[in-house]
Design an enzyme around this catalytic site. Sequence first.
Site, PDB file in Angstrom:
ATOM      1  N   PHE A  64       0.822  -1.207   0.000  1.00  8.58           N
ATOM      2  CA  PHE A  64       0.000   0.000   0.000  1.00  8.58           C
ATOM      3  C   PHE A  64       0.860   1.263   0.000  1.00  8.58           C
ATOM      4  O   PHE A  64       0.441   2.314  -0.525  1.00  8.58           O
ATOM      5  CB  PHE A  64      -0.926  -0.008   1.225  1.00  8.58           C
ATOM      6  CG  PHE A  64      -1.978   1.058   1.204  1.00  8.58           C
ATOM      7  CD1 PHE A  64      -3.114   0.922   0.421  1.00  8.58           C
ATOM      8  CD2 PHE A  64      -1.828   2.225   1.955  1.00  8.58           C
ATOM      9  CE1 PHE A  64      -4.076   1.911   0.378  1.00  8.58           C
ATOM     10  CE2 PHE A  64      -2.792   3.216   1.928  1.00  8.58           C
ATOM     11  CZ  PHE A  64      -3.922   3.066   1.138  1.00  8.58           C
ATOM     12  N   CYS A  88       4.249  -7.907  -3.079  1.00 12.29           N
ATOM     13  CA  CYS A  88       3.567  -9.199  -3.209  1.00 12.29           C
ATOM     14  C   CYS A  88       2.314  -9.172  -2.345  1.00 12.29           C
ATOM     15  O   CYS A  88       2.416  -9.085  -1.120  1.00 12.29           O
ATOM     16  CB  CYS A  88       4.506 -10.315  -2.769  1.00 12.29           C
ATOM     17  SG  CYS A  88       3.682 -11.908  -2.676  1.00 12.29           S
ATOM     18  N   HIS A  96      -9.030  -7.536   2.240  1.00 19.30           N
ATOM     19  CA  HIS A  96      -7.892  -6.623   2.113  1.00 19.30           C
ATOM     20  C   HIS A  96      -7.297  -6.671   0.711  1.00 19.30           C
ATOM     21  O   HIS A  96      -6.876  -5.671   0.172  1.00 19.30           O
ATOM     22  CB  HIS A  96      -6.819  -6.944   3.157  1.00 19.30           C
ATOM     23  CG  HIS A  96      -5.961  -8.115   2.795  1.00 19.30           C
ATOM     24  ND1 HIS A  96      -6.279  -9.403   3.118  1.00 19.30           N
ATOM     25  CD2 HIS A  96      -4.801  -8.175   2.093  1.00 19.30           C
ATOM     26  CE1 HIS A  96      -5.350 -10.216   2.648  1.00 19.30           C
ATOM     27  NE2 HIS A  96      -4.445  -9.506   2.015  1.00 19.30           N
ATOM     28  N   PHE A 121       5.096  -1.218 -12.353  1.00 19.63           N
ATOM     29  CA  PHE A 121       4.275  -2.062 -11.482  1.00 19.63           C
ATOM     30  C   PHE A 121       4.888  -3.465 -11.405  1.00 19.63           C
ATOM     31  O   PHE A 121       4.637  -4.299 -12.271  1.00 19.63           O
ATOM     32  CB  PHE A 121       2.855  -2.119 -12.060  1.00 19.63           C
ATOM     33  CG  PHE A 121       1.866  -2.889 -11.241  1.00 19.63           C
ATOM     34  CD1 PHE A 121       1.309  -2.351 -10.094  1.00 19.63           C
ATOM     35  CD2 PHE A 121       1.457  -4.160 -11.639  1.00 19.63           C
ATOM     36  CE1 PHE A 121       0.369  -3.058  -9.342  1.00 19.63           C
ATOM     37  CE2 PHE A 121       0.519  -4.876 -10.897  1.00 19.63           C
ATOM     38  CZ  PHE A 121      -0.022  -4.326  -9.749  1.00 19.63           C
TER      39      PHE A 121
HETATM   40  C1  DLZ Z   1      -2.316  -5.326   5.872  1.00 20.76           C
HETATM   41  C2  DLZ Z   1      -1.747  -6.103   4.723  1.00 20.76           C
HETATM   42  C3  DLZ Z   1      -2.263  -7.366   4.398  1.00 20.76           C
HETATM   43  C4  DLZ Z   1      -3.376  -7.994   5.169  1.00 20.76           C
HETATM   44  N1  DLZ Z   1      -1.765  -8.085   3.395  1.00 20.76           N
HETATM   45  C5  DLZ Z   1      -0.746  -7.575   2.656  1.00 20.76           C
HETATM   46  C6  DLZ Z   1      -0.207  -8.306   1.552  1.00 20.76           C
HETATM   47  O1  DLZ Z   1      -0.609  -9.439   1.228  1.00 20.76           O
HETATM   48  N2  DLZ Z   1       0.802  -7.726   0.842  1.00 20.76           N
HETATM   49  C7  DLZ Z   1       1.301  -6.473   1.142  1.00 20.76           C
HETATM   50  O2  DLZ Z   1       2.202  -6.002   0.446  1.00 20.76           O
HETATM   51  N3  DLZ Z   1       0.797  -5.779   2.191  1.00 20.76           N
HETATM   52  C8  DLZ Z   1      -0.183  -6.286   2.943  1.00 20.76           C
HETATM   53  N4  DLZ Z   1      -0.688  -5.585   4.006  1.00 20.76           N
HETATM   54  C9  DLZ Z   1      -0.020  -4.325   4.406  1.00 20.76           C
HETATM   55  C10 DLZ Z   1      -0.494  -3.079   3.642  1.00 20.76           C
HETATM   56  O3  DLZ Z   1       0.056  -3.055   2.334  1.00 20.76           O
HETATM   57  C11 DLZ Z   1      -0.033  -1.792   4.385  1.00 20.76           C
HETATM   58  O4  DLZ Z   1       1.351  -1.840   4.601  1.00 20.76           O
HETATM   59  C12 DLZ Z   1      -0.724  -1.594   5.722  1.00 20.76           C
HETATM   60  O5  DLZ Z   1      -2.115  -1.665   5.569  1.00 20.76           O
HETATM   61  C13 DLZ Z   1      -0.330  -0.219   6.339  1.00 20.76           C
HETATM   62  O6  DLZ Z   1      -0.763   0.870   5.499  1.00 20.76           O
END
Ligand code: DLZ
Length: 165
Positions: A64, A88, A96, A121
């Site tokens: 994110f 990933c 989520h 990307f």
């Molecule tokens: C919270 C979260 C979850 C559940 N799964 C992933 C994932 O599979 N891959 C990934 O890169 N990040 C995940 N995150 C974290 C979010 O990207 C982010 O870092 C948090 O929600 C904080 O903003």
Amino acid sequence: MEKKKNLSNIFVPNTDNANFKIGIIVSMWNDQVTNALKEGALTTLEEAGVPKNNLFVYDVPGSFELPSAAAMLLDANEDIDAVICLGCIIQGETRHFEFIAQAVANGIAKVGVEYTVPVIFGVLTCNTAEQATDRAGGKLGNKGVEAAASCLQMLHTHKRMYAKR
Ligand code: DLZ
């Protein structure tokens, strides 16, 4: 040894890359996978002639954060010619996946358009961990390599487009 097969046809431009300065932002979620993507990208860029000193690697907590970190880097450093975002995202039991994957894809596209530089990307969006490892140096190649190849292709396209300015 079995030949590793990337899903796309990879073309790596391997001349005139010595002056490119490239940022690489790496998400730390599923870091075994994202570290493999990073290695693939770094090796590809270095083998194509981008000096190690011209590669600027930063970690972020999760995918994110990739778009905002790419924007921060481009804002903070006008010398950066392109940014590769590596992450990933794996489908879990909650929703989520769809929110993060959609936001990251849109966010990365937006940064590229706003800064008019290549912002790549390199994010795996998989149903299972196995699908991710298959694409991070496993039997389906390495998306980090593909991301680096796309980055170099786009840098040369950018150079041609801006040559007459
Ligand atoms: C919270 C979260 C979850 C559940 N799964 C992933 C994932 O599979 N891959 C990934 O890169 N990040 C995940 N995150 C974290 C979010 O990207 C982010 O870092 C948090 O929600 C904080 O903003």
